[in-house]
Design a protein around this motif. Structure first.
Motif, PDB file in Angstrom:
ATOM      1  N   ALA A 110      35.838  48.579  56.955  1.00 21.92           N
ATOM      2  CA  ALA A 110      35.658  49.087  57.739  1.00 21.92           C
ATOM      3  C   ALA A 110      35.790  49.040  59.105  1.00 21.92           C
ATOM      4  CB  ALA A 110      34.512  49.788  58.089  1.00 21.92           C
ATOM      5  N   ALA A 111      36.485  47.594  59.086  1.00 18.41           N
ATOM      6  CA  ALA A 111      37.430  47.332  60.412  1.00 18.41           C
ATOM      7  C   ALA A 111      38.442  46.688  60.796  1.00 18.41           C
ATOM      8  CB  ALA A 111      35.983  46.869  61.521  1.00 18.41           C
ATOM      9  N   TYR A 112      39.291  46.341  59.021  1.00 22.48           N
ATOM     10  CA  TYR A 112      40.162  45.303  59.304  1.00 22.48           C
ATOM     11  C   TYR A 112      40.940  46.537  58.593  1.00 22.48           C
ATOM     12  CZ  TYR A 112      37.578  42.651  61.825  1.00 22.48           C
ATOM     13  OH  TYR A 112      36.608  41.790  62.581  1.00 22.48           O
ATOM     14  N   THR A 113      42.260  46.288  58.340  1.00 23.20           N
ATOM     15  CA  THR A 113      43.653  46.140  57.779  1.00 23.20           C
ATOM     16  C   THR A 113      43.506  45.861  56.522  1.00 23.20           C
ATOM     17  OG1 THR A 113      45.303  44.784  58.325  1.00 23.20           O
ATOM     18  CG2 THR A 113      45.343  47.727  59.093  1.00 23.20           C
ATOM     19  N   PRO A 114      43.848  46.460  55.352  1.00 25.64           N
ATOM     20  CA  PRO A 114      44.130  45.652  53.787  1.00 25.64           C
ATOM     21  C   PRO A 114      44.783  44.214  54.244  1.00 25.64           C
ATOM     22  CG  PRO A 114      44.436  47.687  53.509  1.00 25.64           C
ATOM     23  CD  PRO A 114      44.070  47.244  54.694  1.00 25.64           C
ATOM     24  N   GLU A 115      45.666  44.461  54.798  1.00 25.96           N
ATOM     25  CA  GLU A 115      46.351  43.462  55.061  1.00 25.96           C
ATOM     26  C   GLU A 115      46.356  41.719  56.313  1.00 25.96           C
ATOM     27  OE1 GLU A 115      47.642  46.187  55.524  1.00 25.96           O
ATOM     28  OE2 GLU A 115      48.571  46.325  54.239  1.00 25.96           O
ATOM     29  N   GLN A 116      44.903  42.188  56.984  1.00 23.29           N
ATOM     30  CA  GLN A 116      44.626  41.187  57.425  1.00 23.29           C
ATOM     31  C   GLN A 116      43.256  40.768  57.204  1.00 23.29           C
ATOM     32  OE1 GLN A 116      43.214  44.104  60.774  1.00 23.29           O
ATOM     33  NE2 GLN A 116      44.771  43.231  62.740  1.00 23.29           N
ATOM     34  N   VAL A 117      42.961  41.647  56.683  1.00 27.24           N
ATOM     35  CA  VAL A 117      41.482  41.195  54.726  1.00 27.24           C
ATOM     36  C   VAL A 117      41.815  39.917  53.771  1.00 27.24           C
ATOM     37  CG1 VAL A 117      39.750  41.370  53.421  1.00 27.24           C
ATOM     38  CG2 VAL A 117      39.587  42.888  55.260  1.00 27.24           C
ATOM     39  N   LEU A 118      43.495  40.774  53.547  1.00 28.74           N
ATOM     40  CA  LEU A 118      43.847  39.403  52.871  1.00 28.74           C
ATOM     41  C   LEU A 118      44.142  38.049  52.974  1.00 28.74           C
ATOM     42  CD1 LEU A 118      45.693  41.345  50.314  1.00 28.74           C
ATOM     43  CD2 LEU A 118      43.786  40.608  49.785  1.00 28.74           C
ATOM     44  N   ALA A 119      44.715  37.984  54.586  1.00 30.22           N
ATOM     45  CA  ALA A 119      45.647  36.893  55.140  1.00 30.22           C
ATOM     46  C   ALA A 119      44.994  35.952  55.909  1.00 30.22           C
ATOM     47  CB  ALA A 119      45.823  37.550  56.669  1.00 30.22           C
ATOM     48  N   ALA A 120      43.188  36.182  55.890  1.00 33.65           N
ATOM     49  CA  ALA A 120      41.738  35.601  55.775  1.00 33.65           C
ATOM     50  C   ALA A 120      41.686  35.060  54.658  1.00 33.65           C
ATOM     51  CB  ALA A 120      40.567  36.216  56.460  1.00 33.65           C
ATOM     52  N   TYR A 121      42.173  34.953  53.635  1.00 31.31           N
ATOM     53  CA  TYR A 121      41.971  34.142  52.617  1.00 31.31           C
ATOM     54  C   TYR A 121      43.276  33.301  51.370  1.00 31.31           C
ATOM     55  CZ  TYR A 121      37.591  37.247  52.004  1.00 31.31           C
ATOM     56  OH  TYR A 121      36.357  37.705  52.412  1.00 31.31           O
ATOM     57  N   ALA A 122      42.916  32.169  51.209  1.00 32.93           N
ATOM     58  CA  ALA A 122      44.412  31.706  50.310  1.00 32.93           C
ATOM     59  C   ALA A 122      44.673  31.816  48.925  1.00 32.93           C
ATOM     60  CB  ALA A 122      44.344  29.807  49.770  1.00 32.93           C
ATOM     61  N   PRO A 123      46.158  32.170  48.916  1.00 30.58           N
ATOM     62  CA  PRO A 123      46.494  33.159  47.952  1.00 30.58           C
ATOM     63  C   PRO A 123      45.080  33.076  46.239  1.00 30.58           C
ATOM     64  CG  PRO A 123      48.225  32.130  48.711  1.00 30.58           C
ATOM     65  CD  PRO A 123      47.002  31.167  49.697  1.00 30.58           C
ATOM     66  N   GLU A 124      45.185  31.213  45.937  1.00 33.99           N
ATOM     67  CA  GLU A 124      44.368  31.498  44.442  1.00 33.99           C
ATOM     68  C   GLU A 124      43.113  32.402  44.628  1.00 33.99           C
ATOM     69  OE1 GLU A 124      43.846  27.921  47.619  1.00 33.99           O
ATOM     70  OE2 GLU A 124      44.585  29.319  47.170  1.00 33.99           O
ATOM     71  N   GLN A 125      42.866  31.948  46.067  1.00 36.59           N
ATOM     72  CA  GLN A 125      40.953  33.775  46.241  1.00 36.59           C
ATOM     73  C   GLN A 125      41.754  34.698  46.251  1.00 36.59           C
ATOM     74  OE1 GLN A 125      40.197  31.470  50.126  1.00 36.59           O
ATOM     75  NE2 GLN A 125      38.392  31.121  49.078  1.00 36.59           N
ATOM     76  N   ARG A 126      42.572  35.177  46.691  1.00 38.28           N
ATOM     77  CA  ARG A 126      42.762  36.646  46.740  1.00 38.28           C
ATOM     78  C   ARG A 126      43.009  36.879  45.148  1.00 38.28           C
ATOM     79  NH1 ARG A 126      48.305  37.046  50.455  1.00 38.28           N
ATOM     80  NH2 ARG A 126      47.332  35.595  52.502  1.00 38.28           N
ATOM     81  N   VAL A 127      43.488  36.259  44.058  1.00 37.35           N
ATOM     82  CA  VAL A 127      43.226  36.340  42.873  1.00 37.35           C
ATOM     83  C   VAL A 127      42.278  36.459  41.638  1.00 37.35           C
ATOM     84  CG1 VAL A 127      46.113  37.431  42.990  1.00 37.35           C
ATOM     85  CG2 VAL A 127      45.261  35.233  42.157  1.00 37.35           C
ATOM     86  N   ALA A 128      41.372  35.231  42.081  1.00 36.99           N
ATOM     87  CA  ALA A 128      39.633  35.201  41.702  1.00 36.99           C
ATOM     88  C   ALA A 128      39.302  36.072  40.938  1.00 36.99           C
ATOM     89  CB  ALA A 128      39.818  33.921  42.255  1.00 36.99           C
ATOM     90  N   GLY A 129      39.591  36.030  40.121  1.00 33.19           N
ATOM     91  CA  GLY A 129      38.837  37.026  39.140  1.00 33.19           C
ATOM     92  C   GLY A 129      39.862  38.269  38.695  1.00 33.19           C
ATOM     93  N   PRO A 132      44.691  38.361  33.428  1.00 28.11           N
ATOM     94  CA  PRO A 132      46.193  38.235  34.107  1.00 28.11           C
ATOM     95  C   PRO A 132      47.333  39.153  34.294  1.00 28.11           C
ATOM     96  CG  PRO A 132      44.980  36.692  32.285  1.00 28.11           C
ATOM     97  CD  PRO A 132      44.159  37.503  32.478  1.00 28.11           C
ATOM     98  N   GLU A 133      47.440  40.542  33.664  1.00 28.46           N
ATOM     99  CA  GLU A 133      48.028  41.391  34.071  1.00 28.46           C
ATOM    100  C   GLU A 133      48.197  41.477  35.010  1.00 28.46           C
ATOM    101  OE1 GLU A 133      44.139  42.983  32.142  1.00 28.46           O
ATOM    102  OE2 GLU A 133      45.507  41.131  31.642  1.00 28.46           O
ATOM    103  N   GLN A 134      47.264  41.622  35.865  1.00 26.05           N
ATOM    104  CA  GLN A 134      46.863  42.746  37.399  1.00 26.05           C
ATOM    105  C   GLN A 134      47.843  41.187  37.883  1.00 26.05           C
ATOM    106  OE1 GLN A 134      42.670  43.704  37.857  1.00 26.05           O
ATOM    107  NE2 GLN A 134      43.405  45.377  36.916  1.00 26.05           N
ATOM    108  N   ARG A 135      46.875  39.806  38.139  1.00 19.40           N
ATOM    109  CA  ARG A 135      47.591  38.984  38.910  1.00 19.40           C
ATOM    110  C   ARG A 135      49.326  39.244  39.259  1.00 19.40           C
ATOM    111  NH1 ARG A 135      44.607  33.225  37.635  1.00 19.40           N
ATOM    112  NH2 ARG A 135      42.761  34.548  37.611  1.00 19.40           N
ATOM    113  N   VAL A 136      50.117  39.545  38.128  1.00 16.56           N
ATOM    114  CA  VAL A 136      51.597  39.900  38.077  1.00 16.56           C
ATOM    115  C   VAL A 136      52.254  40.624  38.214  1.00 16.56           C
ATOM    116  CG1 VAL A 136      51.190  37.554  36.959  1.00 16.56           C
ATOM    117  CG2 VAL A 136      51.331  39.063  35.331  1.00 16.56           C
ATOM    118  N   ALA A 137      51.076  41.921  37.648  1.00 12.19           N
ATOM    119  CA  ALA A 137      51.634  43.731  38.015  1.00 12.19           C
ATOM    120  C   ALA A 137      52.559  44.165  39.482  1.00 12.19           C
ATOM    121  CB  ALA A 137      50.817  44.597  38.137  1.00 12.19           C
ATOM    122  N   GLY A 138      53.999  44.152  39.376  1.00 14.06           N
ATOM    123  CA  GLY A 138      55.105  44.534  40.411  1.00 14.06           C
ATOM    124  C   GLY A 138      55.548  43.313  40.397  1.00 14.06           C
TER     125      GLY A 138
END
Length: 196
Positions: A110-129, A132-138
């Motif tokens: 509710a308070a932050y943009t998705p970019e601000q939220v993602l910046a709080a996590y290490a790359p491996e935390q961003r894709v945890a869970g 594989p097909e979603q990790r490489v999508a795009g």
């Protein structure tokens, strides 16, 4: 009065260059002697610890320990006009990372943009869970396999599909007799690439 998260070498060098001396008043408070006027330096980190001040911790390097302090900061950053001004401040991203890491997800979103939220996590935390097909999508194919040795790039493919991964020069070296042993679909794909 000068408020700093903590004393640094550059601050100490500036004080020495001005010919001033530090008087320790205790618990993160300092007086600088030798100036034409009274100068007090407040180190936010030690003062916040000595006084157990959670709001002050938010402006230093410490982590807020109470829900009230985190809620207060979220309210300040969540207010549209306040957030616009605070985003320009040095260290804003560090404060956002602290809050995002400690608040419940619904308050964060509710308070932050998705970019601000993602910046709080290490790359491996961003894709945890993610599967594989979603990790490489795009990602373009060359980025999907970048860094993998050739045998891993084709691991799990049926032999005929591995052939399609070969460069055109290698495919041209295949005999017509061998090509006839392949499925019609693979034969057609190879012939289209090598022109025979």
């Amino acid at each position: 009065m000068l408020l700093v998260p903590s004393r640094t070498r550059s601050l100490d060098a500036d004080v020495a260059a001005l010919g001033l001396e530090w008087d320790d008043l205790g618990d993160g408070y300092w007086r600088l002697r030798g100036a034409a006027f009274a100068l007090v330096v407040v180190e936010i980190d030690p003062v916040a610890e000595a006084e157990d001040d959670d709001l002050l911790r938010l402006f230093g390097h410490g982590e807020a320990r109470t829900r009230e302090a985190r809620r207060w900061l979220a309210q300040q950053l969540g207010a549209e006009e306040m957030a616009m001004e605070m985003q320009d401040l040095e260290g804003f991203d560090e404060v956002v990372r602290k809050v995002v890491a400690t608040l419940p997800l619904e308050q964060v979103l509710a308070a932050y943009t998705p970019e601000q939220v993602l910046a709080a996590y290490a790359p491996e935390q961003r894709v945890a869970g993610l599967p594989p097909e979603q990790r490489v999508a795009g990602l373009p194919p060359e980025q999907r396999v970048a860094g993998l040795p050739p045998e891993q790039r084709v691991a799990g493919l049926p032999p005929e599909q591995v052939l399609l991964a070969l460069p055109d020069d290698a495919l041209r070296a295949l005999s017509d007799a061998y090509l006839e042993t392949l499925s019609a679909e693979t034969r057609a794909a190879i012939r289209a690439r090598i022109g025979r």
